[in-house]
Design a protein around this motif. Structure first.
Motif, PDB file in Angstrom:
ATOM      1  N   GLY A   1      38.280 -23.988 -38.580  1.00  0.00           N
ATOM      2  CA  GLY A   1      37.465 -22.866 -39.030  1.00  0.00           C
ATOM      3  C   GLY A   1      38.299 -21.677 -39.474  1.00  0.00           C
ATOM      4  N   CYS A   2      37.578 -20.629 -39.805  1.00  0.00           N
ATOM      5  CA  CYS A   2      38.174 -19.467 -40.457  1.00  0.00           C
ATOM      6  C   CYS A   2      39.001 -18.630 -39.465  1.00  0.00           C
ATOM      7  CB  CYS A   2      37.039 -18.623 -41.017  1.00  0.00           C
ATOM      8  SG  CYS A   2      37.565 -17.069 -41.729  1.00  0.00           S
ATOM      9  N   TYR A   3      40.242 -18.358 -39.849  1.00  0.00           N
ATOM     10  CA  TYR A   3      41.106 -17.586 -38.945  1.00  0.00           C
ATOM     11  C   TYR A   3      40.580 -16.162 -38.775  1.00  0.00           C
ATOM     12  CZ  TYR A   3      43.218 -14.500 -42.401  1.00  0.00           C
ATOM     13  OH  TYR A   3      43.398 -13.502 -43.313  1.00  0.00           O
ATOM     14  N   TRP A   4      39.948 -15.624 -39.832  1.00  0.00           N
ATOM     15  CA  TRP A   4      39.441 -14.255 -39.764  1.00  0.00           C
ATOM     16  C   TRP A   4      38.261 -14.172 -38.787  1.00  0.00           C
ATOM     17  CZ3 TRP A   4      40.627  -9.535 -40.037  1.00  0.00           C
ATOM     18  CH2 TRP A   4      39.683  -8.530 -40.270  1.00  0.00           C
ATOM     19  N   ALA A   5      37.479 -15.256 -38.706  1.00  0.00           N
ATOM     20  CA  ALA A   5      36.355 -15.268 -37.753  1.00  0.00           C
ATOM     21  C   ALA A   5      36.872 -15.169 -36.327  1.00  0.00           C
ATOM     22  CB  ALA A   5      35.536 -16.537 -37.929  1.00  0.00           C
TER      23      ALA A   5
ATOM     24  N   LYS B   1      38.270 -11.058 -36.115  1.00  0.00           N
ATOM     25  CA  LYS B   1      37.212 -10.036 -36.141  1.00  0.00           C
ATOM     26  C   LYS B   1      35.934 -10.624 -36.741  1.00  0.00           C
ATOM     27  CE  LYS B   1      40.418  -6.237 -36.208  1.00  0.00           C
ATOM     28  NZ  LYS B   1      41.145  -5.258 -36.981  1.00  0.00           N
ATOM     29  N   GLY B   2      36.075 -11.259 -37.889  1.00  0.00           N
ATOM     30  CA  GLY B   2      34.937 -11.922 -38.496  1.00  0.00           C
ATOM     31  C   GLY B   2      34.065 -10.997 -39.322  1.00  0.00           C
ATOM     32  N   CYS B   3      33.308 -11.608 -40.221  1.00  0.00           N
ATOM     33  CA  CYS B   3      32.393 -10.860 -41.071  1.00  0.00           C
ATOM     34  C   CYS B   3      31.066 -10.708 -40.332  1.00  0.00           C
ATOM     35  CB  CYS B   3      32.204 -11.580 -42.398  1.00  0.00           C
ATOM     36  SG  CYS B   3      33.773 -11.745 -43.273  1.00  0.00           S
TER      37      CYS B   3
ATOM     38  N   GLY C   1      28.285 -16.778 -38.931  1.00  0.00           N
ATOM     39  CA  GLY C   1      28.299 -17.464 -37.637  1.00  0.00           C
ATOM     40  C   GLY C   1      28.910 -18.843 -37.732  1.00  0.00           C
ATOM     41  N   TYR C   2      29.686 -19.075 -38.800  1.00  0.00           N
ATOM     42  CA  TYR C   2      30.229 -20.421 -39.012  1.00  0.00           C
ATOM     43  C   TYR C   2      31.173 -20.856 -37.889  1.00  0.00           C
ATOM     44  CZ  TYR C   2      28.495 -20.206 -43.816  1.00  0.00           C
ATOM     45  OH  TYR C   2      27.697 -20.104 -44.921  1.00  0.00           O
ATOM     46  N   ALA C   3      31.733 -19.877 -37.157  1.00  0.00           N
ATOM     47  CA  ALA C   3      32.678 -20.255 -36.102  1.00  0.00           C
ATOM     48  C   ALA C   3      32.050 -21.229 -35.111  1.00  0.00           C
ATOM     49  CB  ALA C   3      33.175 -19.003 -35.384  1.00  0.00           C
TER      50      ALA C   3
HETATM   51  S1  SF4 Z   1      32.333 -15.089 -44.159  1.00  0.00           S
HETATM   52 FE1  SF4 Z   1      32.953 -16.248 -42.289  1.00  0.00          FE
HETATM   53  S2  SF4 Z   1      34.242 -17.864 -43.085  1.00  0.00           S
HETATM   54 FE2  SF4 Z   1      34.157 -16.287 -44.688  1.00  0.00          FE
HETATM   55  S3  SF4 Z   1      35.876 -14.875 -44.300  1.00  0.00           S
HETATM   56 FE3  SF4 Z   1      34.119 -14.039 -43.222  1.00  0.00          FE
HETATM   57  S4  SF4 Z   1      34.336 -14.866 -41.136  1.00  0.00           S
HETATM   58 FE4  SF4 Z   1      35.592 -16.141 -42.458  1.00  0.00          FE
END
Ligand code: SF4
Ligand code: ZN
Length: 352
Positions: A61-65, A68-70, A74-76
């Motif tokens: 999965g996304c390292y940014w999630a 901190k995450g967007c 909720g993809y994490a």
């Molecule tokens: S939307 Fe989700 S998958 Fe995309 S960068 Fe933000 S936290 Fe990562």
């Protein structure tokens, strides 16, 4: 942004706390052999109506999630909690192929970035795209801008055997302040534009997702943000897809929704955005919207009575690229409430 915290600090600390709660424990080998989901959906390819095969692979999965995450993502929750091995990814693809019906448009996503080697090693990228070589005409995937370059797009094209490669970037908004304070993205819009240039350099076609109504924006601000984003992003991307926020579990928007501080966008807002945005696009840029959870209280919705017909009209406009008919949809009494709520929002005191 009338509801935005002054410095963005409060929003970030909520985002960080929510991110920490949603990270799953490292998955077992059995978990790692199962893809997250797949389905078939309507699409258009150079004006022809086709079916698209959509596959979500289970990766770290996304390292940014994790950091901190967007605020809407909720993809994490769909991740493995560790990197999948090349063998595990190959097995997910093999299992998915059992349900592939020869759809000409193939979309393969991770819950993050296909070009992040911690999620999908380079050898696995080749395995994934080769599975559809000679069978599909277009391969779409998604990545954060920092992972994409002309070389890895070019390699993917080669492995695909000359088919079209489309690379989507979650730009969300062309307004830097909205990205930073409301969406909580890690990079400014300029990095997405630069990544789109690299996708082209590698022979791919860049696509951008635009987010309708991140938190802390009023309904009116959200419409204006996305209308402007359509115009500005069309200079850099071949396709723009408007994704209205839907409530995913373990996210900041869900946290706000539960406290009565957020409503997913109105379908009328999406209609207005498409009608006003479409004529401002660079010629040849495709504009689409296929909302997730449309007509559902957790997704873009109106009064729930008129939703099905409005969604059908939006889908038809996206497939035909004819947006003018959206301006003449049959009226519904809920339009008054949509306008009235915007009037009330306009009276709210400025925060921060
Ligand atoms: S939307 Fe989700 S998958 Fe995309 S960068 Fe933000 S936290 Fe990562
Ligand atoms: Zn209605």
């Amino acid at each position: 942004m009338t509801q935005a915290p002054g410095s963005g600090g409060a929003a970030r600390s909520v985002a960080r706390a929510v991110a920490q709660q949603r990270r799953p424990a490292p998955g077992t080998p059995a978990d790692a052999r199962r893809y997250v989901n797949l389905w078939s959906e309507k699409e258009a390819l150079h004006g022809e109506r086709v079916r698209a095969f959509v596959l979500i692979l289970r990766t770290r999965g996304c390292y940014w999630a994790d950091l901190k995450g967007c605020t809407m993502c909720g993809y994490a929750r769909d991740t493995l909690g560790r990197s999948a091995t090349p063998e595990e990814i190959a097995e997910q693809v093999d299992r998915a192929l059992e349900r592939y019906q020869g759809e000409p448009y193939v979309k393969v996503f991770t819950s993050g970035s296909f070009f992040d080697p911690r999620e999908v090693p380079e050898t696995s990228r080749a395995v994934v795209v080769r599975a559809f070589r000679g069978r599909a005409r277009r391969f779409l995937t998604e990545t954060l801008p920092e992972f994409v370059n002309a070389q890895n797009v070019g390699s993917l094209r080669e492995e695909f055997g000359g088919g079209e490669v489309e690379v989507a970037l979650g730009l969300e908004s062309t307004q830097e302040e909205v990205l930073r304070r409301a969406v909580n993205k890690n990079s400014p819009p300029s990095e997405y534009f630069e990544a789109a240039r690299r996708v082209r350099e590698g022979g791919g076609s860049p696509k951008a997702y635009l987010l309708l109504k991140p938190p802390y924006l009023t309904e009116r601000e959200a419409i204006e943000d996305t209308v402007l984003s359509v115009k500005l992003a069309s200079e850099h991307f071949d396709t723009l897809s408007i994704n209205p926020v839907h409530l995913q579990g373990g996210t900041v928007v869900e946290h706000l929704f539960r406290r009565g501080l957020y409503r997913p966008p109105w379908l009328w807002s999406l209609v207005e955005t498409l009608v006003r945005g479409a004529p401002t696009r660079r010629e040849g840029t495709r504009l689409v919207s296929f909302p997730t959870s449309g007509g559902n209280p957790r997704g873009v919705h109106n009064c729930l009575e008129c939703d099905a017909s409005v969604l059908a009209a939006i889908e038809e406009a996206s497939l035909s690229q004819e947006f003018a008919p959206l301006a003449d949809l049959p009226p519904c009494p809920c339009q008054e409430r949509w306008r009235w709520e915007q009037g009330l929002e306009g009276l709210a005191p400025e925060a921060g």
